[in-house]
Design a protein around this motif. Structure first.
Motif, mmCIF file in Angstrom:
data_model
loop_
_atom_site.group_PDB
_atom_site.id
_atom_site.type_symbol
_atom_site.label_atom_id
_atom_site.label_comp_id
_atom_site.label_asym_id
_atom_site.label_seq_id
_atom_site.Cartn_x
_atom_site.Cartn_y
_atom_site.Cartn_z
ATOM 1 N N ASP A 1 73.457 95.177 74.236
ATOM 2 C CA ASP A 1 72.320 95.122 75.150
ATOM 3 C C ASP A 1 72.309 93.723 75.762
ATOM 4 O O ASP A 1 72.031 92.731 75.073
ATOM 5 C CB ASP A 1 71.039 95.396 74.361
ATOM 6 N N GLY B 1 70.289 92.251 77.725
ATOM 7 C CA GLY B 1 68.991 91.590 77.672
ATOM 8 C C GLY B 1 68.722 90.947 76.322
ATOM 9 O O GLY B 1 68.000 89.965 76.225
ATOM 10 N N ARG B 2 69.302 91.516 75.270
ATOM 11 C CA ARG B 2 69.102 90.958 73.925
ATOM 12 C C ARG B 2 70.191 89.948 73.555
ATOM 13 O O ARG B 2 69.970 89.101 72.701
ATOM 14 C CB ARG B 2 69.050 92.078 72.903
ATOM 15 N N SER C 1 71.704 87.953 75.951
ATOM 16 C CA SER C 1 71.561 86.828 76.878
ATOM 17 C C SER C 1 70.863 85.595 76.301
ATOM 18 O O SER C 1 71.354 84.481 76.477
ATOM 19 C CB SER C 1 70.833 87.299 78.143
ATOM 20 N N ARG D 1 63.876 84.933 66.599
ATOM 21 C CA ARG D 1 63.424 86.181 67.239
ATOM 22 C C ARG D 1 64.546 86.801 68.064
ATOM 23 O O ARG D 1 64.746 88.017 68.049
ATOM 24 C CB ARG D 1 62.202 85.914 68.130
ATOM 25 N N ALA D 2 65.293 85.973 68.776
ATOM 26 C CA ALA D 2 66.402 86.473 69.593
ATOM 27 C C ALA D 2 67.497 87.081 68.711
ATOM 28 O O ALA D 2 68.060 88.130 69.051
ATOM 29 C CB ALA D 2 66.971 85.357 70.469
ATOM 30 N N THR E 1 67.046 88.447 65.758
ATOM 31 C CA THR E 1 66.491 89.697 65.233
ATOM 32 C C THR E 1 66.610 90.807 66.278
ATOM 33 O O THR E 1 67.096 91.901 65.977
ATOM 34 C CB THR E 1 65.018 89.504 64.829
ATOM 35 N N ARG E 2 66.200 90.518 67.491
ATOM 36 C CA ARG E 2 66.260 91.520 68.565
ATOM 37 C C ARG E 2 67.703 91.938 68.841
ATOM 38 O O ARG E 2 67.983 93.114 69.066
ATOM 39 C CB ARG E 2 65.597 90.987 69.831
ATOM 40 N N PHE E 3 68.621 90.979 68.834
ATOM 41 C CA PHE E 3 70.029 91.286 69.061
ATOM 42 C C PHE E 3 70.554 92.218 67.970
ATOM 43 O O PHE E 3 71.177 93.244 68.256
ATOM 44 C CB PHE E 3 70.858 89.998 69.120
ATOM 45 N N GLU F 1 68.922 94.215 65.928
ATOM 46 C CA GLU F 1 68.276 95.528 65.987
ATOM 47 C C GLU F 1 68.985 96.462 66.962
ATOM 48 O O GLU F 1 69.123 97.657 66.702
ATOM 49 C CB GLU F 1 66.805 95.395 66.406
ATOM 50 N N ALA F 2 69.447 95.922 68.080
ATOM 51 C CA ALA F 2 70.121 96.734 69.090
ATOM 52 C C ALA F 2 71.618 96.898 68.810
ATOM 53 O O ALA F 2 72.191 97.953 69.058
ATOM 54 C CB ALA F 2 69.925 96.122 70.474
ATOM 55 N N TYR F 3 72.250 95.853 68.290
ATOM 56 C CA TYR F 3 73.703 95.853 68.126
ATOM 57 C C TYR F 3 74.162 96.613 66.874
ATOM 58 O O TYR F 3 75.203 97.271 66.895
ATOM 59 C CB TYR F 3 74.206 94.410 68.086
#
Length: 189
Positions: A53, A55-56, A58, A168-169, A171-173, A175-177
């Protein structure tokens, strides 16, 4: 004879004023340059063949001119992917499949501590997010031996600069990856 007095002429200090204007202009130009996007590359939609993703991903990547990926097959189901910006490594991602009785968090405890203050995260079956990296573990249901899939992400730069934002970045990465990496590995049921 009349006494003459010398009255000093006060002249405006144009030199200082001009210098102040030039300094202010330089500061403003620097501030607006800092606000512009200094990336000369596109954020990749895949990390070494695994959909990512953008957006995650970047927020974890620094500014620069060129991005490069290098994938390594490490054997026994292990792969790594290195992302470099302007020939400097910025992100290392590693995927492993380990025996069911292995505790990857415990095995990697010292490395996680080295990444800075690892804390549990609600990703997969077990995960830790640190200041400069992360680790996530999930059972591989399609594996007849019920092995575990382990995903590590290590940052070589402090991007984003603020540690809380970076965590936070990460974690978000993850979660998607993680689901995409599981799918690529064939670990989904």
């Amino acid at each position: 004879m009349p006494v003459m007095r010398v009255i000093p002429v006060i002249r405006p200090r144009r030199v200082r004023h001009t210098a102040a204007v030039v300094t202010l202009g330089a500061l403003l130009m620097g501030a607006t340059a800092g606000c512009s996007d200094a990336r000369g590359y596109e954020v990749p939609a895949e990390l070494c063949g695994v959909p990512a993703d953008t957006g995650r991903l970047s927020p974890l990547l620094p500014d620069g001119d060129a991005i490069e990926q290098k994938e390594n097959e490490l054997g026994q189901g292990s792969r790594s992917c290195r992302l470099s910006v302007d020939s400097r490594q910025v992100l290392y991602v590693r995927a492993d499949v380990v025996p069911a009785d292995t505790d990857p968090v415990k095995v990697n405890e010292h490395a996680l501590i080295g990444l800075g203050n690892p804390q549990p995260a609600g990703i997969g079956d077990d995960a830790r997010i640190a200041d400069k990296g992360a680790l996530a573990v999930v059972a591989c249901p399609a594996d007849p031996q019920k092995r575990k899939f382990v995903l590590e992400a290590d940052l070589a730069t402090k991007t984003p600069e603020d540690t809380a934002d970076r965590r936070r970045a990460l974690t978000r990465f993850l979660e998607a990856y993680l689901p995409q990496a599981l799918k690529k590995r064939g670990c989904t049921a």
